[in-house]
Design a protein around this motif. Structure first.
Motif, mmCIF file in Angstrom:
data_model
loop_
_atom_site.group_PDB
_atom_site.id
_atom_site.type_symbol
_atom_site.label_atom_id
_atom_site.label_comp_id
_atom_site.label_asym_id
_atom_site.label_seq_id
_atom_site.Cartn_x
_atom_site.Cartn_y
_atom_site.Cartn_z
ATOM 1 N N GLY A 1 0.815 -1.210 0.000
ATOM 2 C CA GLY A 1 0.000 0.000 0.000
ATOM 3 C C GLY A 1 0.841 1.249 0.000
ATOM 4 N N LEU A 2 0.256 2.338 -0.482
ATOM 5 C CA LEU A 2 0.916 3.647 -0.528
ATOM 6 C C LEU A 2 -0.157 4.709 -0.384
ATOM 7 N N ALA A 3 0.108 5.749 0.389
ATOM 8 C CA ALA A 3 -0.856 6.824 0.592
ATOM 9 C C ALA A 3 -0.109 8.148 0.735
ATOM 10 N N GLY A 4 -0.775 9.218 0.296
ATOM 11 C CA GLY A 4 -0.147 10.526 0.422
ATOM 12 C C GLY A 4 -0.855 11.547 -0.440
ATOM 13 N N MET A 5 -0.115 12.596 -0.807
ATOM 14 C CA MET A 5 -0.635 13.688 -1.617
ATOM 15 C C MET A 5 0.169 13.748 -2.913
ATOM 16 N N GLY A 6 -0.562 13.823 -4.034
ATOM 17 C CA GLY A 6 0.113 14.005 -5.311
ATOM 18 C C GLY A 6 0.893 12.802 -5.788
ATOM 19 N N ILE A 7 0.423 11.584 -5.509
ATOM 20 C CA ILE A 7 1.160 10.371 -5.872
ATOM 21 C C ILE A 7 0.331 9.447 -6.761
ATOM 22 N N GLY A 8 -0.737 9.954 -7.375
ATOM 23 C CA GLY A 8 -1.623 9.113 -8.170
ATOM 24 C C GLY A 8 -0.918 8.414 -9.316
ATOM 25 N N ARG A 9 0.108 9.020 -9.886
ATOM 26 C CA ARG A 9 0.794 8.442 -11.041
ATOM 27 C C ARG A 9 1.486 7.128 -10.708
ATOM 28 N N VAL B 1 -4.018 2.722 -11.864
ATOM 29 C CA VAL B 1 -5.177 3.421 -12.409
ATOM 30 C C VAL B 1 -4.792 4.758 -13.024
ATOM 31 N N LEU B 2 -3.650 5.318 -12.639
ATOM 32 C CA LEU B 2 -3.179 6.611 -13.132
ATOM 33 C C LEU B 2 -4.159 7.736 -12.817
ATOM 34 N N LEU B 3 -4.612 7.811 -11.556
ATOM 35 C CA LEU B 3 -5.417 8.947 -11.119
ATOM 36 C C LEU B 3 -4.537 10.195 -11.058
ATOM 37 N N PRO B 4 -5.143 11.378 -11.162
ATOM 38 C CA PRO B 4 -4.327 12.597 -11.245
ATOM 39 C C PRO B 4 -3.548 12.870 -9.958
ATOM 40 N N ASP B 5 -2.408 13.530 -10.130
ATOM 41 C CA ASP B 5 -1.581 13.941 -8.990
ATOM 42 C C ASP B 5 -2.050 15.264 -8.399
ATOM 43 N N VAL B 6 -2.304 16.236 -9.277
ATOM 44 C CA VAL B 6 -2.642 17.581 -8.814
ATOM 45 C C VAL B 6 -3.726 18.170 -9.702
ATOM 46 N N THR B 7 -4.412 19.166 -9.169
ATOM 47 C CA THR B 7 -5.266 20.040 -9.952
ATOM 48 C C THR B 7 -4.742 21.458 -9.746
ATOM 49 N N LEU B 8 -5.494 22.468 -10.153
ATOM 50 C CA LEU B 8 -5.042 23.850 -10.024
ATOM 51 C C LEU B 8 -5.935 24.606 -9.051
ATOM 52 N N SER B 9 -5.323 25.491 -8.288
ATOM 53 C CA SER B 9 -6.087 26.385 -7.419
ATOM 54 C C SER B 9 -6.629 27.544 -8.249
ATOM 55 N N SER B 10 -7.417 28.398 -7.625
ATOM 56 C CA SER B 10 -7.985 29.539 -8.353
ATOM 57 C C SER B 10 -6.904 30.481 -8.869
ATOM 58 N N GLY C 1 -4.003 29.358 -9.927
ATOM 59 C CA GLY C 1 -3.197 28.622 -10.879
ATOM 60 C C GLY C 1 -2.068 27.813 -10.276
ATOM 61 N N LYS C 2 -1.915 27.801 -8.976
ATOM 62 C CA LYS C 2 -0.845 27.024 -8.348
ATOM 63 C C LYS C 2 -1.194 25.543 -8.333
ATOM 64 N N PRO C 3 -0.203 24.652 -8.377
ATOM 65 C CA PRO C 3 -0.487 23.218 -8.277
ATOM 66 C C PRO C 3 -1.101 22.887 -6.927
ATOM 67 N N LYS C 4 -2.166 22.080 -6.951
ATOM 68 C CA LYS C 4 -2.858 21.683 -5.729
ATOM 69 C C LYS C 4 -2.852 20.146 -5.664
ATOM 70 N N PRO C 5 -1.935 19.545 -4.880
ATOM 71 C CA PRO C 5 -1.867 18.077 -4.811
ATOM 72 C C PRO C 5 -3.164 17.472 -4.304
ATOM 73 N N LEU C 6 -3.515 16.314 -4.890
ATOM 74 C CA LEU C 6 -4.718 15.598 -4.513
ATOM 75 C C LEU C 6 -4.379 14.419 -3.603
ATOM 76 N N PRO C 7 -5.202 14.154 -2.580
ATOM 77 C CA PRO C 7 -4.972 12.958 -1.751
ATOM 78 C C PRO C 7 -5.131 11.700 -2.588
ATOM 79 N N ASP C 8 -4.352 10.682 -2.259
ATOM 80 C CA ASP C 8 -4.431 9.426 -2.993
ATOM 81 C C ASP C 8 -4.053 8.287 -2.061
ATOM 82 N N ALA C 9 -4.737 7.152 -2.237
ATOM 83 C CA ALA C 9 -4.403 5.928 -1.505
ATOM 84 C C ALA C 9 -4.568 4.747 -2.440
#
Length: 635
Positions: free
Chosen positions: A482-490, A494-503, A505-513
């Motif tokens: 197992g692996l869990a954290g922020m911005g580790i989807g890659r 499944v290749l879920l996204p690592d980050v999205t953008l804030s209002s 434009g800064k990178p906003k890491p997404l939680p992933d497990a």
């Protein structure tokens, strides 16, 4: 190890004649015929002498092994050194009394003979070699063995490799992959038969010819590779269609070149390829011209005196679970037929520079690597033109650029400021293999507002671990990871996204497990049976501006059209989780000097859940049955 030395009673000249297959020339033979016979005998003598030089090395290595074992049997470290030196000196002093013809009657060497002291698994150990000789090598200055240390020898390392691990792993009752298993094949198992020697360099072949097929209740157009993010919802006609697809594109070929620098040091290069890539000109309609794909290509340096190991090139990420120590080509990968392996599996194959040190007689391993970064951005709600993303505040975020030159022009390559940094600790007690690892990442972009730009870097990462529990050693094992954290989807299948953008434009890491659990059984040498559960989940980050929903998992995003076939309404359907249940088996129904032929089948069920938006939280699923035949000519 058993070595027998025989001295021929025949005179030297007669021995040479017999070895060379000479016959007594008739009295009326011409001088020309006699000269030709002499030339042929001299040529064969030269070949025998060349072979003798190689066999002398093996013989002296075996004598050193015997000396070390005798020392350990007769006493501890204090008195063992003198006891170990004496047999070696006797062997060296006895060398001049042997003749010049030597014959190895069992070429398979002695991998695993030192399993108790070195901790090497003995499942693949070859039968003891019997050496018959009418002469021994010339006197050699043989240094005394270092008691308590591992010394790779031609016999133990080159002759039968046991995946290069005989001398450098501890016995954890898990052992290396059986070479024929699909887990070993996925990691890059080398061959037993395809071994060639070019001077001091050994060339070792691996790979297999593969033909696989899948029958599924959804048309996903991805063959035996599951791309869960593209799994159709009911609004797509492909959701309602069954699909059959077969291909030989995952046939694989590998080659290793390895040389022993000295008794303690090995340098090697490994390359592996298949046809799993897809170029712009690739299509399935006529030529099926799938381009070769570079799976692995790296060089490695191993020193068993200092217990240091280095690797640089493209290989399985250090985050990938392993089976013993931290050793290339011993990654713990599921035995599945689907080439995407399993939902929730942690892995990547990418460029890296890795350093590993082992201690406590190969039971504790410490590894650190820097690896190629690649950030998966989610830009739901934004307009994304080749990595240039307009922001609601009027600015523009640059997150990457499409490839150019020799890179793929339809693929967006993310902006990166630093490599991913990964650390791992592996522990091999007498029962089981256990790992703990962590990763630090640096997603990076540039935002320009009113002609003024600014670079932005976020820090993300996570941690996890894995374990292999040998319930019945070498027969039944439980695997957990197992692996869990922020911005580790890659790093998940499944290749879920690592980050999205804030209002802004800064990178906003997404939680992933992500995680997997499975049981693998080897009821006999011909059959493997497995069952797995895998899961990957993503968190969400979002904002709304001017009536538009931005970000991943925004509850204001529309899912209204997901349930109606060919609906004109939107179906955003950001994935919340993917789960997979699978069982399968492999049967090696032919095995011999010609290689191994195996057949496999797998049943899999996958389910995709999404974040709730306007219109609900739609889900989708797929059921699949896989078939595969493989010929492994080098196993």
């Amino acid at each position: 190890m058993w070595i027998s030395v025989r001295t021929s009673p025949l005179p030297w000249r007669l021995s040479v004649l017999l070895l060379c297959g000479a016959t007594v020339a008739p009295a009326h033979a011409s001088a020309q015929d006699e000269a030709a016979q002499i030339d042929a005998m001299e040529s064969r003598i030269a070949r025998i002498q060349a072979q003798q030089l190689e066999l002398q090395k093996d013989l002296m290595a075996m004598r050193q092994e015997l000396a070390r074992h005798r020392a350990r049997l007769t006493g501890g470290h204090a008195g063992g050194t003198a006891a170990a030196r004496q047999p070696v000196r006797e062997a060296a002093s006895a060398a001049p009394h042997a003749s010049s013809a030597m014959k190895v009657t069992a070429p398979e060497s002695l991998a695993g003979i030192d399993s108790q002291d070195r901790g090497a698994p003995v499942a693949d150990a070859a039968p003891p070699a019997t050496v018959a000789a009418t002469s021994a090598p010339a006197p050699m200055d043989v240094p005394p063995p270092r008691i308590g240390f591992d010394e790779p020898t031609v016999a133990a390392v080159v002759g039968r490799r046991s995946e290069d691990m005989v001398n450098r792993i501890a016995d954890n009752n898990v052992g290396p992959h059986p070479r024929e298993t699909v887990g070993a094949q996925a990691a890059g198992a080398l061959g037993d038969h395809g071994v060639f020697h070019l001077g001091p360099v050994s060339i070792i072949l691996g790979g297999f010819f593969d033909t696989a097929a899948v029958l599924e209740n959804r048309h996903m157009a991805s063959g035996t590779f599951n791309y869960w993010q593209a799994m159709p919802f009911p609004n797509q006609s492909s959701f309602h269609e069954n699909n059959f697809e077969g291909s030989a594109r995952y046939s694989r070929f590998s080659l290793m070149a390895r040389g022993n620098v000295d008794a303690d040091t090995t340098i090697s290069g490994f390359v592996e390829t298949d046809f799993g890539a897809g170029a712009e000109t690739t299509n399935p309609y006529e030529s099926n011209a799938y381009v070769p794909r570079l799976r692995q290509a790296y060089l490695a340096y191993d020193n068993t005196r200092s217990d240091n190991h280095f690797l640089i090139g493209q290989a399985w990420s250090l985050l990938t679970p392993g089976r013993g120590g931290i050793i290339a080509r011993q990654e713990s990968l599921p035995e599945t037929i689907e080439s995407s392996m399993l939902a929730g599996q942690t892995w990547a194959r990418q460029w890296q520079a890795r350093v590993v040190h082992d201690m406590m007689h190969h039971r504790l391993w410490l590894g650190l690597s820097i690896e190629n970064p690649a950030t998966i951005y989610d830009t739901t709600g934004f307009a994304n033109a080749n990595g240039s993303v307009p922001l609601p505040n009027g600015g523009t975020a640059n997150v990457g650029a499409n490839g150019t030159g020799l890179t793929e022009f339809t693929t967006n390559y993310s902006d990166e400021i630093a490599p991913d940094v990964i650390g791992k600790v592996a522990w091999d007690p007498a029962w089981g293999h256990y790992e703990a690892e962590g990763v630090v990442r640096f997603p990076h972009d540039r935002v320009v507002v009113n002609g003024v730009g600014r670079n932005n870097t976020a820090i993300s990462g996570g941690g996890g671990g894995s374990a292999i529990l040998p319930v019945i050693p070498h027969k039944v094992e439980i695997r957990l990871a197992g692996l869990a954290g922020m911005g580790i989807g890659r790093y998940g299948s499944v290749l879920l996204p690592d980050v999205t953008l804030s209002s802004s434009g800064k990178p906003k890491p997404l939680p992933d497990a992500q995680g997997t659990a499975g049981i693998v059984a080897h009821p006999n040498s011909a059959i493997d049976v497995y069952g797995y559960y895998g899961m990957q989940r993503s968190g969400r980050s979002y904002f709304s501006a001017d009536g538009t929903a931005y970000g991943y998992g925004n509850p204001n995003a529309s899912n209204a059209g997901c349930e109606i076939e060919l609906s004109p309404l939107a179906c955003t359907a950001n994935i919340r989780s993917v789960q997979e249940f699978t069982i399968g088996a492999w049967w090696r129904f032919l095995k011999g000097r010609y290689g191994t032929v195996e057949a496999g089948t797998q049943l899999a069920y996958s389910r995709v859940e999404t974040w709730r938006g306007i219109g609900g939280a739609p889900s989708t699923s797929a059921s699949q049955i896989f078939f595969d035949f493989r010929y492994l000519p080098f196993q």
